[in-house]
Design a protein around this motif. Structure first.
Motif, PDB file in Angstrom:
ATOM      1  N   GLY A  33     -56.604  71.784  17.851  1.00 31.81           N
ATOM      2  CA  GLY A  33     -55.831  72.879  17.290  1.00 31.81           C
ATOM      3  C   GLY A  33     -54.478  72.390  16.858  1.00 31.81           C
ATOM      4  N   LEU A  34     -53.668  73.295  16.349  1.00 31.06           N
ATOM      5  CA  LEU A  34     -52.312  72.957  15.971  1.00 31.06           C
ATOM      6  C   LEU A  34     -51.487  72.638  17.211  1.00 31.06           C
ATOM      7  N   LYS A  35     -50.332  72.034  17.012  1.00 31.13           N
ATOM      8  CA  LYS A  35     -49.418  71.749  18.112  1.00 31.13           C
ATOM      9  C   LYS A  35     -49.158  73.020  18.917  1.00 31.13           C
ATOM     10  N   ARG A  36     -49.243  72.912  20.240  1.00 34.89           N
ATOM     11  CA  ARG A  36     -49.049  73.974  21.223  1.00 34.89           C
ATOM     12  C   ARG A  36     -50.235  74.928  21.284  1.00 34.89           C
ATOM     13  N   ASP A  37     -51.312  74.632  20.551  1.00 32.24           N
ATOM     14  CA  ASP A  37     -52.555  75.387  20.678  1.00 32.24           C
ATOM     15  C   ASP A  37     -53.414  74.621  21.680  1.00 32.24           C
ATOM     16  N   ILE A  38     -53.193  74.862  22.990  1.00 31.55           N
ATOM     17  CA  ILE A  38     -53.733  73.960  23.995  1.00 31.55           C
ATOM     18  C   ILE A  38     -54.744  74.594  24.938  1.00 31.55           C
ATOM     19  N   ALA A  39     -55.027  75.879  24.814  1.00 33.94           N
ATOM     20  CA  ALA A  39     -56.072  76.495  25.629  1.00 33.94           C
ATOM     21  C   ALA A  39     -57.407  76.243  24.932  1.00 33.94           C
ATOM     22  N   MET A  59     -54.067  70.377  31.966  1.00 33.26           N
ATOM     23  CA  MET A  59     -55.102  70.886  32.860  1.00 33.26           C
ATOM     24  C   MET A  59     -54.715  72.234  33.451  1.00 33.26           C
ATOM     25  N   GLN A  60     -53.434  72.414  33.709  1.00 31.69           N
ATOM     26  CA  GLN A  60     -52.965  73.663  34.299  1.00 31.69           C
ATOM     27  C   GLN A  60     -53.306  74.855  33.423  1.00 31.69           C
ATOM     28  N   ARG A  61     -53.228  74.674  32.110  1.00 34.64           N
ATOM     29  CA  ARG A  61     -53.508  75.771  31.171  1.00 34.64           C
ATOM     30  C   ARG A  61     -55.006  75.954  30.910  1.00 34.64           C
ATOM     31  N   ASN A  62     -55.825  75.018  31.379  1.00 36.40           N
ATOM     32  CA  ASN A  62     -57.261  75.054  31.118  1.00 36.40           C
ATOM     33  C   ASN A  62     -58.087  74.991  32.401  1.00 36.40           C
ATOM     34  N   ALA A  63     -57.466  75.352  33.527  1.00 38.23           N
ATOM     35  CA  ALA A  63     -58.106  75.167  34.827  1.00 38.23           C
ATOM     36  C   ALA A  63     -59.401  75.960  34.954  1.00 38.23           C
ATOM     37  N   GLN A  64     -59.378  77.216  34.564  1.00 38.65           N
ATOM     38  CA  GLN A  64     -60.572  78.050  34.717  1.00 38.65           C
ATOM     39  C   GLN A  64     -61.713  77.554  33.841  1.00 38.65           C
ATOM     40  N   ALA A  65     -61.407  77.204  32.604  1.00 40.27           N
ATOM     41  CA  ALA A  65     -62.439  76.702  31.702  1.00 40.27           C
ATOM     42  C   ALA A  65     -62.971  75.358  32.179  1.00 40.27           C
ATOM     43  N   LEU A  66     -62.105  74.522  32.752  1.00 40.25           N
ATOM     44  CA  LEU A  66     -62.554  73.234  33.284  1.00 40.25           C
ATOM     45  C   LEU A  66     -63.545  73.445  34.427  1.00 40.25           C
ATOM     46  N   ARG A  67     -63.208  74.359  35.346  1.00 41.42           N
ATOM     47  CA  ARG A  67     -64.133  74.636  36.452  1.00 41.42           C
ATOM     48  C   ARG A  67     -65.474  75.161  35.934  1.00 41.42           C
ATOM     49  N   ARG A  68     -65.419  75.993  34.885  1.00 39.57           N
ATOM     50  CA  ARG A  68     -66.664  76.507  34.309  1.00 39.57           C
ATOM     51  C   ARG A  68     -67.537  75.380  33.797  1.00 39.57           C
ATOM     52  N   LEU A  69     -66.958  74.424  33.079  1.00 40.69           N
ATOM     53  CA  LEU A  69     -67.730  73.310  32.534  1.00 40.69           C
ATOM     54  C   LEU A  69     -68.341  72.450  33.633  1.00 40.69           C
ATOM     55  N   LEU A  70     -67.551  72.201  34.677  1.00 41.48           N
ATOM     56  CA  LEU A  70     -68.056  71.390  35.786  1.00 41.48           C
ATOM     57  C   LEU A  70     -69.194  72.094  36.510  1.00 41.48           C
ATOM     58  N   GLU A  71     -69.043  73.393  36.704  1.00 37.28           N
ATOM     59  CA  GLU A  71     -70.099  74.162  37.386  1.00 37.28           C
ATOM     60  C   GLU A  71     -71.373  74.235  36.556  1.00 37.28           C
ATOM     61  N   GLU A  86     -53.501  72.262  40.361  1.00 37.75           N
ATOM     62  CA  GLU A  86     -54.458  71.740  41.339  1.00 37.75           C
ATOM     63  C   GLU A  86     -55.619  71.076  40.610  1.00 37.75           C
ATOM     64  N   VAL A  87     -55.838  69.803  40.897  1.00 36.91           N
ATOM     65  CA  VAL A  87     -56.905  69.054  40.241  1.00 36.91           C
ATOM     66  C   VAL A  87     -58.214  69.291  40.992  1.00 36.91           C
ATOM     67  N   PRO A  88     -59.253  69.808  40.331  1.00 39.74           N
ATOM     68  CA  PRO A  88     -60.527  70.046  41.012  1.00 39.74           C
ATOM     69  C   PRO A  88     -61.114  68.743  41.569  1.00 39.74           C
ATOM     70  N   GLN A  89     -61.638  68.833  42.771  1.00 40.72           N
ATOM     71  CA  GLN A  89     -62.353  67.704  43.348  1.00 40.72           C
ATOM     72  C   GLN A  89     -63.845  67.911  43.074  1.00 40.72           C
ATOM     73  N   HIS A  90     -64.347  67.185  42.097  1.00 43.31           N
ATOM     74  CA  HIS A  90     -65.726  67.412  41.662  1.00 43.31           C
ATOM     75  C   HIS A  90     -66.323  66.074  41.212  1.00 43.31           C
ATOM     76  N   PRO A  91     -67.561  65.796  41.587  1.00 40.27           N
ATOM     77  CA  PRO A  91     -68.157  64.490  41.229  1.00 40.27           C
ATOM     78  C   PRO A  91     -68.333  64.285  39.728  1.00 40.27           C
ATOM     79  N   LEU A  92     -68.308  65.372  38.935  1.00 44.98           N
ATOM     80  CA  LEU A  92     -68.473  65.225  37.489  1.00 44.98           C
ATOM     81  C   LEU A  92     -67.143  65.115  36.747  1.00 44.98           C
TER      82      LEU A  92
END
Length: 288
Positions: A33-39, A59-71, A86-92
């Motif tokens: 995305g454009l600059k500052r379009d980070i979600a 990562m802070q701005r994308n935490a929920q989406a990151l957890r969704r992808l890992l799950e 908070e950095v998710p602890q996940h094997p993937l």
């Protein structure tokens, strides 16, 4: 299996992805995305077994989406230097995170690839206003002054074909020069802080970060904020802490819903009603 490359749409994010795809030239869907379009991770529709590369996206701005992808079972490689929460602890999840003042995502990728495509790391570092870091990378490559000048000027071909670089840079500069910003009177200017409001124009949407970096380099004792209209209801903001005391930009922007790094941060949407309050808090901020 699908592959997704997710990156901030600036030199640092793009150059990190370029390094990876030169290392692993597999087809991938680019999400940026454009600059500052980070979600951006919300846009990734990955499934179990898919691979997601994330570069220069907080990562802070994308935490929920990151957890969704890992799950869902997607494997995620993450290279970033912004506030991470908070950095998710996940094997993937394979996370390469560093908030150091002399680090950008292209440098993190360069470390991981052990300098495999270092010229692109230098372009990313120059683009993220880390000129001393980029100079050291160029020293390692034994690049001359003319070659460094092209790296400073903009993105170009991955083959280090300097004639192609020159043509690409001339094309990019036709409509992306920050020169127009130099003729705008600051909204606020004193020994400690400057605030510049850009007009709602095509060129301002592309160069807000470049203008902020140029101001920071020209006046290293002063903090700088550059604003451009997002819509009729608010503004996008780019903040640079003084180069002489590169701390505090992230903390200031977080108070207004923004994010970033200690030396450079921003706000995706500053309501018009909050502009005056932001300027007052910015001018009164302590740096370093």
């Amino acid at each position: 299996m699908q592959r997704f490359d997710v990156c901030n749409g600036d030199a640092d994010g793009l150059c990190a992805v370029v390094q990876w795809r030169l290392h692993d030239p597999s087809p991938a869907t680019l999400v940026t995305g454009l600059k500052r379009d980070i979600a951006l991770l919300d846009r990734v529709q990955a499934s179990a077994g898919d691979e997601v590369l994330v570069c220069d996206v907080a990562m802070q701005r994308n935490a929920q989406a990151l957890r969704r992808l890992l799950e869902l079972g997607a494997r995620v490689r993450y290279f970033d230097h912004h506030a991470q929460g908070e950095v998710p602890q996940h094997p993937l999840l394979e996370a390469h995170l560093d908030l150091g003042a002399e680090v950008c995502s292209s440098v993190l990728m360069d470390r991981y690839l052990q300098g495999e495509h270092r010229a692109w790391a230098a372009v990313g570092a120059y683009g993220d206003n880390l000129a001393p870091v980029a100079d050291r990378l160029c020293d390692d490559l034994k690049l001359g002054a003319e070659q460094r000048a092209w790296l400073l000027a903009g993105l170009a071909g991955s083959t280090a074909d300097w004639n192609f670089v020159a043509q690409s840079v001339r094309f990019a500069q036709q409509d992306s020069s920050p020169d127009a910003g130099r003729h705008i009177a600051p909204r606020r200017l004193d020994a400690h802080a400057s605030v510049l409001l850009l007009p709602d124009a095509a060129w301002s949407r592309r160069v807000i970060g470049v203008v902020a970096n140029e101001l920071a380099n020209a006046n290293p004792q002063r903090a700088h904020a550059v604003l451009k209209p997002r819509d009729v209801h608010g503004w996008v903001v780019s903040v640079r802490a003084p180069l002489a005391a590169p701390q505090g930009a992230d903390a200031l922007c977080q108070r207004f819903g923004g994010a970033g790094r200690a030396a450079a941060a921003g706000i995706d949407h500053l309501p018009a009603a909050d502009v005056d309050r932001f300027i007052e808090e910015f001018a009164a901020a302590s740096w370093g």
